[in-house]
Design an enzyme around this catalytic site. Structure first.
Site, PDB file in Angstrom:
ATOM      1  N   THR A  62       3.694  -6.737  12.379  1.00 22.54           N
ATOM      2  CA  THR A  62       3.491  -5.976  11.106  1.00 22.54           C
ATOM      3  C   THR A  62       2.018  -6.015  10.865  1.00 22.54           C
ATOM      4  OG1 THR A  62       4.569  -5.438   9.071  1.00 22.54           O
ATOM      5  CG2 THR A  62       4.499  -7.727   9.795  1.00 22.54           C
ATOM      6  N   LYS A  66      -0.851  -4.535  13.970  1.00 25.15           N
ATOM      7  CA  LYS A  66      -0.376  -3.446  14.932  1.00 25.15           C
ATOM      8  C   LYS A  66      -1.314  -2.770  15.857  1.00 25.15           C
ATOM      9  CE  LYS A  66       3.219  -2.033  11.934  1.00 25.15           C
ATOM     10  NZ  LYS A  66       3.975  -0.960  11.115  1.00 25.15           N
ATOM     11  N   ASP A 101       8.413   2.753  14.785  1.00 25.20           N
ATOM     12  CA  ASP A 101       8.296   3.118  13.472  1.00 25.20           C
ATOM     13  C   ASP A 101       8.805   4.643  13.315  1.00 25.20           C
ATOM     14  OD1 ASP A 101       7.602   0.738  12.341  1.00 25.20           O
ATOM     15  OD2 ASP A 101       5.562   1.156  12.765  1.00 25.20           O
ATOM     16  N   ALA A 127      -3.212   9.783   6.160  1.00 29.14           N
ATOM     17  CA  ALA A 127      -3.628   9.841   7.425  1.00 29.14           C
ATOM     18  C   ALA A 127      -4.000   8.631   7.849  1.00 29.14           C
ATOM     19  CB  ALA A 127      -4.536  10.830   7.339  1.00 29.14           C
ATOM     20  N   LYS A 154     -10.038  12.964   7.449  1.00 32.63           N
ATOM     21  CA  LYS A 154      -9.126  12.398   8.161  1.00 32.63           C
ATOM     22  C   LYS A 154      -7.692  12.894   8.719  1.00 32.63           C
ATOM     23  CE  LYS A 154      -8.532   7.919   7.016  1.00 32.63           C
ATOM     24  NZ  LYS A 154      -8.419   6.741   5.917  1.00 32.63           N
TER      25      LYS A 154
HETATM   26  P1  ATR Z   1      -1.818   2.541   6.620  1.00 29.44           P
HETATM   27  O1  ATR Z   1      -2.123   1.841   8.139  1.00 29.44           O
HETATM   28  O2  ATR Z   1      -0.886   1.666   5.877  1.00 29.44           O
HETATM   29  O3  ATR Z   1      -1.445   3.985   6.788  1.00 29.44           O
HETATM   30  P2  ATR Z   1      -4.562   2.981   5.896  1.00 29.44           P
HETATM   31  O4  ATR Z   1      -5.002   3.299   7.305  1.00 29.44           O
HETATM   32  O5  ATR Z   1      -5.375   2.217   4.827  1.00 29.44           O
HETATM   33  O6  ATR Z   1      -3.014   2.096   5.830  1.00 29.44           O
HETATM   34  O7  ATR Z   1      -4.353   4.184   5.311  1.00 29.44           O
HETATM   35  C1  ATR Z   1      -3.925   4.268   3.923  1.00 29.44           C
HETATM   36  C2  ATR Z   1      -3.672   5.806   3.597  1.00 29.44           C
HETATM   37  O8  ATR Z   1      -3.200   6.152   2.063  1.00 29.44           O
HETATM   38  C3  ATR Z   1      -4.614   6.823   3.703  1.00 29.44           C
HETATM   39  O9  ATR Z   1      -4.317   7.955   4.153  1.00 29.44           O
HETATM   40  C4  ATR Z   1      -5.392   6.546   2.069  1.00 29.44           C
HETATM   41  O10 ATR Z   1      -6.211   7.929   1.940  1.00 29.44           O
HETATM   42  P3  ATR Z   1      -7.603   7.965   2.118  1.00 29.44           P
HETATM   43  O11 ATR Z   1      -7.728   8.271   3.566  1.00 29.44           O
HETATM   44  O12 ATR Z   1      -8.452   9.234   1.455  1.00 29.44           O
HETATM   45  O13 ATR Z   1      -8.179   6.568   1.730  1.00 29.44           O
HETATM   46  C5  ATR Z   1      -4.156   6.940   1.554  1.00 29.44           C
HETATM   47  N1  ATR Z   1      -4.143   6.440  -0.016  1.00 29.44           N
HETATM   48  C6  ATR Z   1      -4.177   5.241  -0.344  1.00 29.44           C
HETATM   49  N2  ATR Z   1      -4.375   5.220  -1.983  1.00 29.44           N
HETATM   50  C7  ATR Z   1      -3.943   6.573  -1.973  1.00 29.44           C
HETATM   51  C8  ATR Z   1      -3.941   7.186  -3.530  1.00 29.44           C
HETATM   52  N3  ATR Z   1      -4.088   6.511  -4.616  1.00 29.44           N
HETATM   53  N4  ATR Z   1      -3.697   8.689  -3.583  1.00 29.44           N
HETATM   54  C9  ATR Z   1      -3.847   9.116  -2.227  1.00 29.44           C
HETATM   55  N5  ATR Z   1      -3.934   8.581  -1.130  1.00 29.44           N
HETATM   56  C10 ATR Z   1      -4.033   7.146  -0.888  1.00 29.44           C
END
Ligand code: ATR
Length: 264
Positions: A62, A66, A101, A127, A154
């Site tokens: 986790t 990953k 997943d 994304a 992204k």
């Molecule tokens: P994970 O592996 O859990 O997907 P990550 O790669 O850090 O984690 O991605 C987090 C995602 O949540 C991203 O798509 C991020 O958007 P950005 O690419 O614009 O950063 C999104 N995210 C996080 N906080 C957000 C918010 N408050 N509103 C909209 N999108 C959010």
């Protein structure tokens, strides 16, 4: 002899996976043990190597390991390959990497919640890694899939990596409606809400948050904006665990009773 398994993450203390696999083992009569291991952030591969030396048969992976698990697996399933991320390792002669997943998400929505995804208009928010992990299994249901992300570039990259995905920013969703909206962003962790336009939920629609454990701002927004069903990600967690259990043991546990036990 008891076969040993584990989940590796950092942090890991709140993981429900040991309890889930204990319930699966009791139910199926499989002789396994399953523990949670917190690997130091710079020592993931050493931790896996130690488990292999000690005779473990496999492990779940986790956050945040990953992608590293993907790199150390020398055999990869198609789903792991497209997600570029691995949540399940099986140790045989090789290190086999899988990603369960997306299958867990689709099974929870279709089997437990009872929404058939074929021809549904799905909006996937986010994304990052969580979205990449579920995109291929979602597409395989023959839905129409739109990905929206705060950083629109992204979303475009994700759409370019998967044939049949449309990318969007949140503003340009105004006036559209979706049958299923899935929150794969980390916005809930900071108690925030992706900027969804009002009127986005179609009649009878499902709002699904991949987080679990508490009501997120997205779930509250969905209730207030006409979603017919609002679900958290506990079912997905249990279904992805069941897929991993099947990969290791060749036996598919019944998840319904486990979901019920963890909800109560
Ligand atoms: P994970 O592996 O859990 O997907 P990550 O790669 O850090 O984690 O991605 C987090 C995602 O949540 C991203 O798509 C991020 O958007 P950005 O690419 O614009 O950063 C999104 N995210 C996080 N906080 C957000 C918010 N408050 N509103 C909209 N999108 C959010």
């Amino acid at each position: 002899m008891t076969d040993r398994y584990a989940v590796i993450g950092n942090p890991i203390s709140h993981s429900k996976s040991p309890l889930i696999h204990k319930l699966f083992a009791e139910q199926t009569g499989q002789d396994i043990s399953y523990i949670a291991i917190e690997a130091p952030l710079n020592a993931f591969s050493e931790t896996v190597e130690r488990l292999i030396r000690e005779g473990y048969k496999g492990c779940n992976i986790t956050v945040p390991f990953k992608f590293e698990a993907f790199r150390i697996a020398n055999q990869k399933s198609d789903r792991a390959q497209t997600a570029q991320a691995v949540n399940t390792l099986k140790f045989e002669d090789d290190i086999h990497g899988y990603n369960t997943d997306g299958a867990g998400l689709v099974r929870d929505i279709e089997k437990n919640i009872g929404v058939n995804l074929k021809d549904k208009r799905i909006l996937l928010m986010g994304a990052g890694g969580a979205s990449y992990g579920v995109t291929l299994p979602l597409l395989e249901t023959h839905c129409t899939l739109t990905v929206a992300n705060r950083t629109a570039e992204k979303a475009r990259q994700l759409a370019a990596a998967f044939k049949g995905v449309r990318a969007s920013g949140y503003e340009s969703l105004a006036g559209e409606q979706f049958d299923v909206i899935i929150n794969a962003t980390s916005s809930g962790l900071s108690n925030e809400l992706p900027p969804l336009p009002h009127g986005i939920f179609a009649k009878g629609s499902l709002a699904y948050d991949m987080m679990y454990g508490r009501e997120t701002p997205f779930m509250a927004f969905a209730r207030a904006n006409g979603a017919a069903i609002v679900a958290d990600g506990l079912g997905m967690l249990i279904e992805q665990a069941a897929e991993a259990f099947y990969i290791w043991r060749g036996v598919m546990p019944d998840t319904r009773s486990v979901i019920k036990a963890l909800r109560s």
